[in-house]
Write an enzyme that holds these catalytic residues in place. Structure first.
Site, PDB file in Angstrom:
ATOM      1  N   TYR A  54       0.832  -1.195   0.000  1.00  0.00           N
ATOM      2  CA  TYR A  54       0.000   0.000   0.000  1.00  0.00           C
ATOM      3  C   TYR A  54       0.873   1.253   0.000  1.00  0.00           C
ATOM      4  CZ  TYR A  54      -3.973  -3.008   1.372  1.00  0.00           C
ATOM      5  OH  TYR A  54      -4.954  -3.975   1.446  1.00  0.00           O
ATOM      6  N   GLN A 177      -9.187 -12.766   3.588  1.00  0.00           N
ATOM      7  CA  GLN A 177      -9.636 -11.385   3.430  1.00  0.00           C
ATOM      8  C   GLN A 177     -10.151 -11.170   2.010  1.00  0.00           C
ATOM      9  OE1 GLN A 177      -7.781  -6.914   3.570  1.00  0.00           O
ATOM     10  NE2 GLN A 177      -7.195  -8.284   5.234  1.00  0.00           N
ATOM     11  N   ARG A 228     -13.596   9.235  -3.567  1.00  0.00           N
ATOM     12  CA  ARG A 228     -12.652   8.270  -4.132  1.00  0.00           C
ATOM     13  C   ARG A 228     -12.748   8.218  -5.650  1.00  0.00           C
ATOM     14  NH1 ARG A 228     -11.480   2.663  -1.199  1.00  0.00           N
ATOM     15  NH2 ARG A 228     -10.631   4.228   0.208  1.00  0.00           N
ATOM     16  N   GLY A 284     -12.494   2.032   5.754  1.00  0.00           N
ATOM     17  CA  GLY A 284     -11.457   3.036   5.583  1.00  0.00           C
ATOM     18  C   GLY A 284     -12.083   4.400   5.737  1.00  0.00           C
TER      19      GLY A 284
END
Length: 332
Positions: A54, A177, A228, A284
């Site tokens: 990331y 995940q 986003r 997030g």
């Protein structure tokens, strides 16, 4: 905040976890990222998820600094390995070399001696699974990793890892995940049944579908400034979500959320937590208010009528087929 066991393990995690994919080290300034982490802590979130890839490692650094001074045993720190972290041939994948070196680099960036969960970010078709599982087991035995998990693995890949662990007496994976939300239900067909049988919990990402399930993206309208969808690092993962068909359906969820006494985001997060195989939903944020809103989904139980109405509204746009893995978000 409510807490759940991670699969069949003894580890308890906050059922809403905080993740920093895209946001930390790229989309928001570090102080804003730290404010979000502190808001998460204030709201009872103890589980924090990141990855070595990331923002080129910066996300781990930002998280590590944000958690500095927090009592280490009071939080669970998760990270991942697989995607390239450099331009050399061994800077990627799940070889013993990359797994080991990446963990040590992650520990330095996070400012900790161990991670609670180390996850294989994807399945590596070029490395024998025996090599990967033994490398993970060695890190567990060394005390640098407490539990091992995977991310976005198919059912047959998870089964293979379990078989190798059992045959060789290695530490078993306890979590997966995957992407999972009202619109993307691919894991329900094969992954969830296997994981329920084997005691593996899901730590789901994108429970609000990159923000689409908040209802802030209206069909035919320009995406809100600062969202986003307007960020170069995030918008490329939303191509399949920003269609008029999907956005129209999402808008029809507004009365459902109102009848449940929830915001659209809370409804979306709460929906994922109705699945008993889900150990935690990762949220997030770019602002602390988003964290505070999302955590109100903790402990919410949606009744059968609300669940039925959600299915009726979204029936035509839900993705369930495990073969459909071409979504840009699924490749994240």
């Amino acid at each position: 905040m409510d807490y759940r066991h991670l699969g069949r393990s003894g580890l308890k995690v906050s059922e809403i976890a905080y993740g920093n994919w895209i946001t930390h080290g790229s989309q928001v300034e570090e102080q804003a990222a730290a404010d979000c982490v502190h808001a998460a802590l204030d709201e009872g979130i103890t589980t924090f998820d990141t990855a070595d890839a990331y923002a080129g490692g910066r996300a781990e650094e930002v998280l590590g600094r944000a958690l500095a001074g927090v009592r280490r045993e009071s939080v669970e720190i998760f990270t991942k390995v697989y995607w390239p972290t450099g331009d050399r041939p061994n800077n990627r994948g799940l070889s013993r070399k990359h797994v080991t070196e990446s963990l040590h680099a992650s520990l330095r960036r996070l400012g900790t001696d161990y991670v609670d969960l180390y996850q294989a970010h994807r399945y590596d078709h070029e490395t024998p699974i025996e090599e990967t599982m033994r490398a993970f087991d060695d890190l567990v035995r060394a005390g640098k990793v407490l539990y091992v998990g995977v991310s976005e693995w198919r059912a047959e890949q998870i089964a293979a890892a379990l078989r190798v662990a059992d045959e060789l007496g290695l530490d078993r994976i306890v979590s997966n995940q995957p992407q999972y939300n009202m619109l993307w239900r691919v894991i329900e067909a094969e992954v969830v049944p296997l994981c329920e049988k084997e005691g593996i919990g899901q730590i789901v990402w994108s429970p609000i579908a990159q923000g689409v399930l908040t209802g802030k993206y209206a069909p035919g309208d320009t995406p809100p400034t600062g969202s986003r969808a307007t960020d170069p690092s995030g918008s490329r993962f939303m191509t399949d979500l920003l269609t008029d068909e999907v956005l129209d359906a999402v808008q029809r969820l507004r009365p459902v959320a109102a009848d449940a006494g929830l915001s659209m985001a809370q409804l979306a997060v709460a929906w994922t937590l109705q699945n008993p195989n889900v150990s935690a939903a990762i949220v997030g944020a770019t602002r602390p208010e988003q964290v505070r809103d999302n955590v109100k989904a903790a402990g919410v139980r949606l009744d059968a009528d609300i669940m039925r109405r959600i299915d009726e509204v979204l029936g035509g746009v839900v993705v369930r087929d495990p073969a459909l893995t071409a979504s840009p978000a699924a490749r994240a």
